[in-house]
Design an enzyme around this catalytic site. Structure first.
Site, short mmCIF file in Angstrom:
data_model
loop_
_atom_site.label_atom_id
_atom_site.label_comp_id
_atom_site.label_asym_id
_atom_site.label_seq_id
_atom_site.Cartn_x
_atom_site.Cartn_y
_atom_site.Cartn_z
CE1 TYR A 101 -7.41 3.19 39.14
CE2 TYR A 101 -5.66 3.48 40.43
CZ TYR A 101 -6.24 2.61 39.72
OH TYR A 101 -6.08 1.29 39.70
CD GLU A 187 -9.31 -0.27 39.67
OE1 GLU A 187 -7.99 -0.19 38.80
OE2 GLU A 187 -10.24 -0.28 39.20
#
Ligand code: GDP
Ligand code: MN
Length: 373
Positions: A101, A187
């Site tokens: 992530y 993101e």
């Protein structure tokens, strides 16, 4: 301004961040054609602006172009988490070894950009954040310095050593994307490990609504997260769904916010924020009421308008136009420009207003709770 994945992915690709080959499809034939071009098994991804698509069945794998066409036929036009699927991203299905992530956003309390990284990315990142917060690294940046090497070393201390150079390179590009596109969030989840390399398998970008104009924004459009909110925007109003049962309609963001506060203070919970904007005429008021009626969750409505450039008589006309078929009781407070005329228009239709905001809020709460008829 939230971008759909395929638009965000285009931005990442332009900025030099690796993404799997593929393209966006709007028909089954296009999906088949893209799968043919990719020449490998593909993943079809529903382009709706919500998270958790993987778990909701919005991400499917096709072994060949014919299967891609068939899956596209099933997915296009279906609904995912209440939103219609009109576009699919068709991309090569890569062999994922690990999911990481990586994001950058703004921490408003610290007034600084912050990088967030975890070697345990993927669809369960929220669970990781709850169960094992130590697996998530946060590094704040000085906006004047940008992503200096020592900060990136700290950010990627949790990463496998072989991946650190590639991660740092991607983080630097992510920062460039963040500043060039004036983003609030960039993101990548998952940032997938494929061999010794990394590839962005998802892209979530939120750009500042007030970003400066520039060539690089051409073709980017806000994703529709809520059809009613989009419809209100088109009509020049701003509508935001909240989770209570007292609808609120007012003019000016400040007054509407104050009205929401009063509703809460009176013991109720607002069902929405609706700002009809300055100088609204009767038709826009009517449209606003229509949107509240269609939303259908509220048990009472509080109209709170302070007439300045907005004329109370216009608002009253809009209310009278809509009120016959209106499904819930209304509490009306209109003061300011053409107030007397407004009162007359309302009275002719059998409607009576309240004098103050506090009275209005209290009455709306009582109506919603069934204490008044
Ligand atoms: P989200 O659930 O809406 O965040 O959608 P994502 O794009 O993040 O996809 C969810 C999950 O699907 C990812 O975490 C991956 O596990 C999986 N996935 C997506 N694309 C691929 C791919 O190309 N190959 C493989 N093996 N898995 C993928
Ligand atoms: Mn994702």
């Amino acid at each position: 301004m939230l971008l759909l994945e395929w638009q965000g992915r285009t931005v990442l690709e332009k900025m030099g961040i690796p993404v799997p080959p593929g393209d966006v499809a709007r028909t089954p034939a296009e999906a088949k054609e893209i799968a043919q071009r990719v020449g490998q098994p593909v993943v079809l991804k529903a382009q709706v602006p919500v998270g958790g698509r993987g778990k909701a069945g919005g991400i499917r794998r096709a072994e060949n172009p014919l299967q891609a066409e068939e899956l596209a036929r099933q997915m296009l036009g279906s609904k995912l988490k209440g939103l219609e699927v009109r576009e699919l991203l068709v991309v090569e299905a890569v062999e994922v070894q690990a999911e990481h992530y990586l994001s950058i956003t703004i921490d408003r309390a610290r007034r600084a950009p912050v990088f967030i990284y975890s070697p345990q990315g993927g669809v369960d990142i929220e669970e990781v954040a709850r169960q094992n917060p130590a697996a998530i690294a946060k590094v704040y940046l000085s906006p004047l310095e940008g992503p200096l090497a020592f900060r990136l070393r700290r950010l990627f201390a949790l990463a496998p050593a072989v991946l650190r150079p590639a991660l740092s390179q991607i983080a630097t590009k992510l920062y460039e994307t963040f500043t060039l596109y004036e983003a609030n969030l960039v993101e990548i989840n998952p940032l997938a490990q494929v061999g010794q390399g990394l590839v962005a398998l998802d892209a979530k970008l939120i750009l500042d609504d007030d970003h400066r104009p520039g060539e690089h924004f051409a073709g980017l459009a806000e994703a529709v997260t809520d059809p009613l909110e989009a419809e209100a925007k088109k009509a020049g109003m701003s509508y935001v769904r909240l989770d209570g049962d007292i609808a609120v309609l007012g003019n000016g963001a400040g007054l509407v916010m104050a009205t929401l506060d009063l509703v809460v203070q009176a013991g109720g919970r607002p069902a929405n924020f609706l700002d009809i904007g300055g100088g609204a005429r009767a038709d826009r008021v009517k449209k606003g009421l229509e949107i509240i009626a269609r939303d259908g969750r509220a048990k009472a409505l509080f109209v709170n308008v302070f007439g300045g450039i907005t004329r109370c008589d216009e608002v009253a006309r809009g209310i009278v136009d809509a009120h016959k078929d209106f499904p819930i009781p209304m509490v009306i407070r209109l003061v300011g420009t053409n107030e007397a005329e407004a009162r007359k228009i309302l009275a002719e239709a059998g409607l009576v207003g309240v004098e103050t905001m506090e009275q209005g809020a209290a009455k709306a709460v009582a109506l919603a709770q069934g204490a008044l008829r």
